[in-house]
Design an enzyme around this catalytic site. Structure first.
Site, PDB file in Angstrom:
ATOM      1  N   ASP A 162      -8.148   7.322   0.169  1.00 28.28           N
ATOM      2  CA  ASP A 162      -9.248   6.676  -0.571  1.00 28.28           C
ATOM      3  C   ASP A 162     -10.542   7.472  -0.400  1.00 28.28           C
ATOM      4  O   ASP A 162     -11.302   7.648  -1.347  1.00 28.28           O
ATOM      5  CB  ASP A 162      -9.416   5.232  -0.070  1.00 28.28           C
ATOM      6  N   HIS A 190      -7.167  -1.155   3.173  1.00 26.15           N
ATOM      7  CA  HIS A 190      -6.624  -0.242   2.163  1.00 26.15           C
ATOM      8  C   HIS A 190      -6.043  -1.103   1.042  1.00 26.15           C
ATOM      9  O   HIS A 190      -4.857  -1.411   1.015  1.00 26.15           O
ATOM     10  CB  HIS A 190      -5.556   0.685   2.750  1.00 26.15           C
TER      11      HIS A 190
HETATM   12  P1  NAX Z   1       9.387   5.571  -1.562  1.00 26.87           P
HETATM   13  O1  NAX Z   1       9.960   4.267  -2.019  1.00 26.87           O
HETATM   14  O2  NAX Z   1       9.567   6.787  -2.374  1.00 26.87           O
HETATM   15  O3  NAX Z   1       9.982   5.917  -0.120  1.00 26.87           O
HETATM   16  C1  NAX Z   1      10.050   4.976   0.903  1.00 26.87           C
HETATM   17  C2  NAX Z   1      11.201   5.400   1.786  1.00 26.87           C
HETATM   18  O4  NAX Z   1      11.169   4.544   2.928  1.00 26.87           O
HETATM   19  C3  NAX Z   1      12.576   5.230   1.132  1.00 26.87           C
HETATM   20  O5  NAX Z   1      13.290   6.439   1.266  1.00 26.87           O
HETATM   21  C4  NAX Z   1      13.212   4.074   1.907  1.00 26.87           C
HETATM   22  O6  NAX Z   1      14.607   4.243   2.041  1.00 26.87           O
HETATM   23  C5  NAX Z   1      12.495   4.198   3.246  1.00 26.87           C
HETATM   24  N1  NAX Z   1      12.411   2.959   4.016  1.00 26.87           N
HETATM   25  C6  NAX Z   1      12.242   1.707   3.565  1.00 26.87           C
HETATM   26  N2  NAX Z   1      12.234   0.841   4.607  1.00 26.87           N
HETATM   27  C7  NAX Z   1      12.371   1.590   5.723  1.00 26.87           C
HETATM   28  C8  NAX Z   1      12.458   1.270   7.102  1.00 26.87           C
HETATM   29  N3  NAX Z   1      12.400   0.009   7.516  1.00 26.87           N
HETATM   30  N4  NAX Z   1      12.632   2.268   7.992  1.00 26.87           N
HETATM   31  C9  NAX Z   1      12.722   3.554   7.570  1.00 26.87           C
HETATM   32  N5  NAX Z   1      12.672   3.920   6.266  1.00 26.87           N
HETATM   33  C10 NAX Z   1      12.496   2.941   5.365  1.00 26.87           C
HETATM   34  O7  NAX Z   1       7.845   5.262  -1.260  1.00 26.87           O
HETATM   35  P2  NAX Z   1       6.665   6.306  -1.053  1.00 26.87           P
HETATM   36  O8  NAX Z   1       6.089   6.660  -2.382  1.00 26.87           O
HETATM   37  O9  NAX Z   1       7.101   7.397  -0.162  1.00 26.87           O
HETATM   38  O10 NAX Z   1       5.582   5.363  -0.333  1.00 26.87           O
HETATM   39  C11 NAX Z   1       5.783   4.878   0.968  1.00 26.87           C
HETATM   40  C12 NAX Z   1       4.727   3.835   1.323  1.00 26.87           C
HETATM   41  O11 NAX Z   1       3.430   4.402   1.305  1.00 26.87           O
HETATM   42  C13 NAX Z   1       4.667   2.633   0.379  1.00 26.87           C
HETATM   43  O12 NAX Z   1       4.591   1.446   1.156  1.00 26.87           O
HETATM   44  C14 NAX Z   1       3.361   2.844  -0.349  1.00 26.87           C
HETATM   45  O13 NAX Z   1       2.799   1.617  -0.786  1.00 26.87           O
HETATM   46  C15 NAX Z   1       2.518   3.466   0.736  1.00 26.87           C
HETATM   47  N6  NAX Z   1       1.310   4.183   0.321  1.00 26.87           N
HETATM   48  C16 NAX Z   1       0.222   4.085   1.110  1.00 26.87           C
HETATM   49  C17 NAX Z   1      -0.935   4.775   0.855  1.00 26.87           C
HETATM   50  C18 NAX Z   1      -2.115   4.681   1.741  1.00 26.87           C
HETATM   51  O14 NAX Z   1      -3.143   5.270   1.407  1.00 26.87           O
HETATM   52  N7  NAX Z   1      -2.085   3.981   2.872  1.00 26.87           N
HETATM   53  C19 NAX Z   1      -1.070   5.621  -0.363  1.00 26.87           C
HETATM   54  C20 NAX Z   1       0.237   6.025  -0.946  1.00 26.87           C
HETATM   55  C21 NAX Z   1       1.309   4.976  -0.910  1.00 26.87           C
HETATM   56  O15 NAX Z   1       1.096   4.084  -1.958  1.00 26.87           O
END
Ligand code: NAX
Length: 333
Positions: A162, A190
């Site tokens: 951000d 966030h």
């Molecule tokens: P994706 O859905 O592409 O990847 C998430 C991965 O996590 C998947 O491969 C899934 O199998 C794995 N996963 C799910 N539960 C799990 C667990 N309990 N243990 C280990 N692995 C697990 O999402 P992606 O685009 O990589 O985003 C990941 C997270 O980042 C989301 O929650 C998203 O909302 C968050 N974000 C946070 C941001 C921030 O600024 N704080 C910005 C970017 C993003 O939106």
């Protein structure tokens, strides 16, 4: 020639996801800890992600990164967090159609209870934990609460994306390179309620509000653009921010491990009531690192009534998230 430095061991959850795919290669290349610091990667996925993770690990092998000493692939948290120096908690369950915010807080809350407990059992006592998976502030608070033997000040959540987004919007508006923008803190949660404090930001040596003298632009264009940037990326790209999010993880960790000279940065930390923020939540504050590597909240920033009101609204949202999630999980705060 062998590098004699001990590797830094980094766990990444959600390692086969979009952000993971953009993040791991930068850690292994030296972007996070420097060009002469070896790293070992503990890649953690849930069972359905393990096959894709194998492919990611093969690609890491194929980069032949000189700094990468070991890759562990696992869905077992005790293996994944064993002796780690850093845990980057990226994976979480996305909000699906028809899911209420409270449902999401509860579902992810359970995951972060388990991860906090496993960190408490397996990680180094000095581990530092950065939560990216949303809702990241409350997930971080839940993990922290579930890891009583790890000090609270070793848990962080990410608002650097951000901050970077806000800086790039200001640079574009002012027609200056982004490196001219400094002292821009994103406060609060966030979420779209976060407050990107343009009132204390500098452009070059001047106040941003003396360079861009359009209060309506700040309030009605800048703040909503920063708050909704994630949704705008999804609309344009058909997928959520990945490379920029991974870059912000690299920035966050890199700037937590070296003393601050010059600009400070936004990081969500466990609040002790600084600037009237409620104590006991993980909220975004301006952070700098001292000569011995300890973080502190920057002092002496003067907040206008408008800024205070915005920050209060965002922190109120965090108090509500804590109430809902901790209530569902039977945790106390
Ligand atoms: P994706 O859905 O592409 O990847 C998430 C991965 O996590 C998947 O491969 C899934 O199998 C794995 N996963 C799910 N539960 C799990 C667990 N309990 N243990 C280990 N692995 C697990 O999402 P992606 O685009 O990589 O985003 C990941 C997270 O980042 C989301 O929650 C998203 O909302 C968050 N974000 C946070 C941001 C921030 O600024 N704080 C910005 C970017 C993003 O939106």
């Amino acid at each position: 020639m062998m590098n004699s430095k001990e590797p830094i061991r980094v766990a990444v959850t959600g390692a086969a996801g979009n952000i993971g795919y953009a993040l791991l290669f930068r850690i292994a290349s030296g972007a996070m800890f420097g060009p002469d610091q070896p790293v070992a990667l503990n890649l953690i996925e849930i069972d359905p992600g393990m096959e894709a993770l194998k492919g990611v690990a093969m690609e890491l092998d194929d980069c032949a990164f000189p700094l990468l000493t070991e890759i562990v692939q696992t869905s077992d948290l005790d293996v994944g967090f064993k002796d780690v120096d850093w845990a980057l908690l990226v994976g979480s369950v996305p909000r699906k159609k028809g899911m209420e915010r409270a449902d999401l807080l509860g579902i992810n809350g359970k995951v972060f209870v388990g991860q906090g407990q496993a960190l408490n059992r397996a990680a180094k006592r000095s581990v530092r934990v950065v939560v990216v998976g949303n809702p990241c502030n409350t997930n971080a608070l839940i993990a922290m609460t579930s890891a009583p033997d790890i000090p609270n000040d070793q848990f962080f959540a990410m608002t650097r994306l951000d901050e970077n987004r806000a800086k790039s919007q200001l640079a574009e508006k002012a027609g200056v390179p982004v490196s001219e923008i400094s002292e821009l803190c994103v406060w609060g949660n966030h979420s779209p309620t976060m407050f990107a404090d343009f009132t204390n930001t500098k452009i070059g040596r001047q106040k941003a509000t003396d360079v861009i003298t359009d209060d309506t632009w700040f309030k009605e264009t800048f703040l909503p653009t920063v708050g909704k940037r994630g949704a705008a990326i999804i609309a344009a790209r058909g997928a959520s921010s990945a490379a920029s999010a991974a870059n912000a993880v690299v920035d966050t960790v890199r700037d937590l491990v070296k003393p601050t000279h010059g600009d400070f940065h936004s990081v969500c930390v466990y609040s002790n009531g600084e600037y009237g923020t409620p104590a006991g939540i993980i909220t975004s504050l301006p952070i700098k690192i001292d000569a011995v590597g300890k973080w502190h909240v920057v002092e002496g920033i003067s907040l206008s009534p408008f800024a205070e009101q915005k920050i209060r609204e965002s922190n109120d949202e965090l108090l509500e998230e804590r109430k809902v999630a901790f209530g569902q999980l039977g945790l106390s705060f």
